[in-house]
Design a protein around this motif. Sequence first.
Motif, PDB file in Angstrom:
ATOM      1  N   PRO A  32      -3.423  -4.784   9.471  1.00 43.17           N
ATOM      2  CA  PRO A  32      -3.576  -5.022   8.031  1.00 43.17           C
ATOM      3  C   PRO A  32      -4.097  -6.426   7.742  1.00 43.17           C
ATOM      4  O   PRO A  32      -3.914  -7.356   8.539  1.00 43.17           O
ATOM      5  N   SER A  33      -4.735  -6.576   6.580  1.00 44.02           N
ATOM      6  CA  SER A  33      -5.283  -7.880   6.192  1.00 44.02           C
ATOM      7  C   SER A  33      -4.197  -8.944   6.146  1.00 44.02           C
ATOM      8  O   SER A  33      -4.444 -10.116   6.446  1.00 44.02           O
ATOM      9  N   LEU A  34      -2.996  -8.547   5.772  1.00 40.78           N
ATOM     10  CA  LEU A  34      -1.874  -9.474   5.697  1.00 40.78           C
ATOM     11  C   LEU A  34      -1.610 -10.124   7.051  1.00 40.78           C
ATOM     12  O   LEU A  34      -1.346 -11.333   7.142  1.00 40.78           O
ATOM     13  N   GLU A  35      -1.691  -9.333   8.109  1.00 42.15           N
ATOM     14  CA  GLU A  35      -1.462  -9.864   9.457  1.00 42.15           C
ATOM     15  C   GLU A  35      -2.610 -10.763   9.896  1.00 42.15           C
ATOM     16  O   GLU A  35      -2.390 -11.782  10.571  1.00 42.15           O
ATOM     17  N   VAL A  36      -3.834 -10.424   9.501  1.00 40.63           N
ATOM     18  CA  VAL A  36      -4.985 -11.269   9.823  1.00 40.63           C
ATOM     19  C   VAL A  36      -4.816 -12.645   9.170  1.00 40.63           C
ATOM     20  O   VAL A  36      -5.095 -13.677   9.791  1.00 40.63           O
ATOM     21  N   PRO A  76       3.076 -13.911   4.729  1.00 37.09           N
ATOM     22  CA  PRO A  76       2.801 -12.631   5.396  1.00 37.09           C
ATOM     23  C   PRO A  76       3.992 -12.082   6.170  1.00 37.09           C
ATOM     24  O   PRO A  76       4.229 -10.874   6.174  1.00 37.09           O
ATOM     25  N   LEU A  77       4.759 -12.973   6.828  1.00 36.58           N
ATOM     26  CA  LEU A  77       5.934 -12.504   7.562  1.00 36.58           C
ATOM     27  C   LEU A  77       6.939 -11.849   6.612  1.00 36.58           C
ATOM     28  O   LEU A  77       7.503 -10.788   6.910  1.00 36.58           O
ATOM     29  N   PHE A  78       7.155 -12.485   5.456  1.00 33.64           N
ATOM     30  CA  PHE A  78       8.086 -11.944   4.459  1.00 33.64           C
ATOM     31  C   PHE A  78       7.597 -10.599   3.928  1.00 33.64           C
ATOM     32  O   PHE A  78       8.357  -9.628   3.840  1.00 33.64           O
ATOM     33  N   LEU A  79       6.306 -10.528   3.586  1.00 35.20           N
ATOM     34  CA  LEU A  79       5.762  -9.294   3.017  1.00 35.20           C
ATOM     35  C   LEU A  79       5.713  -8.174   4.047  1.00 35.20           C
ATOM     36  O   LEU A  79       5.938  -7.007   3.709  1.00 35.20           O
ATOM     37  N   MET A  80       5.426  -8.504   5.305  1.00 35.33           N
ATOM     38  CA  MET A  80       5.420  -7.476   6.343  1.00 35.33           C
ATOM     39  C   MET A  80       6.826  -6.955   6.599  1.00 35.33           C
ATOM     40  O   MET A  80       7.019  -5.776   6.916  1.00 35.33           O
TER      41      MET A  80
END
Length: 282
Positions: free
Chosen positions: A23-27, A178-182
């Motif tokens: 996902p873009s979040l991880e990128v 991103p860590l929080f949202l994932m």
Amino acid sequence: MLFASLMFALMGVFAKLLSQTMPSLEVVFFRNVFGVFLVAATLLKRPMTHPGGKPWLLFFRGLMGFLALLAFFYNIAHIPLGDAMTYSKTSPIFTAFFAWLFLREKMGLPGWAALLLGFAGIVLIAKPSGLSLDKTAWLGIFSGVGAALAYTAVRELKRYYDTRAIVLSFMGIGTLGPLFLMALSPYVDSPELDMLFGQFVMPSGKTWIYVVVMGLFATLAQVYMTKAYGVTQAGIVGAVSYSNILFSILLGLLIGDPFPDLSTWLGIALIVVAGITVARNK
């Protein structure tokens, strides 16, 4: 700046390749985590000394920078690289407007004309259906607006904080966010918010190579952009930075993006003219 623009475009290429498997979040997470370690390493040699006093503005700068980067990387994954890069390059135009609105800096006739040209360029690229825009168009506009709000905050923060503290506010939130949202993603079922959520995918094989190369290109781009702004007028460097769009189009074609149509070329031209006009009037 020409070299930095090429590095930014190459960063976009590898972000697009990574988006095929994660996902873009991880990128965004991998894009920022490299920078956190690099800036932190400089603190060991030279600790920060600054008066401080604007923690909420510092947080706002980091949050806006993170959200703008997230919108930008989401678009990289879903539209041609050149289009995504063009949207992000509207930030200098919006920065001029926000500096006028919040910092009372003068816009002048060229500034207002540039703003109108920029909006016209956005319309030509977005190709709205009636009065509605699709998700990537709205996110593209936000990638420029969010970055502009972050840059406007930086102008004020420079009076209170070490530059590294300002950079860390962006990269730190861009790593923790991103860590929080994932972590929340397994509990959120909303396809419309796929730009904000996504489950972590452990890289493997060549994906790790893409992660490292993306981080390397992003770091080189930042370093050489900073060098460019340090040795000549900001207006000249800002104008040269629009070569980023051409590099992105050419590299995008190599990885399968379609050739831009006439409307897109006209939109790009208007945004470039608007951006250079703003840069020359700084």
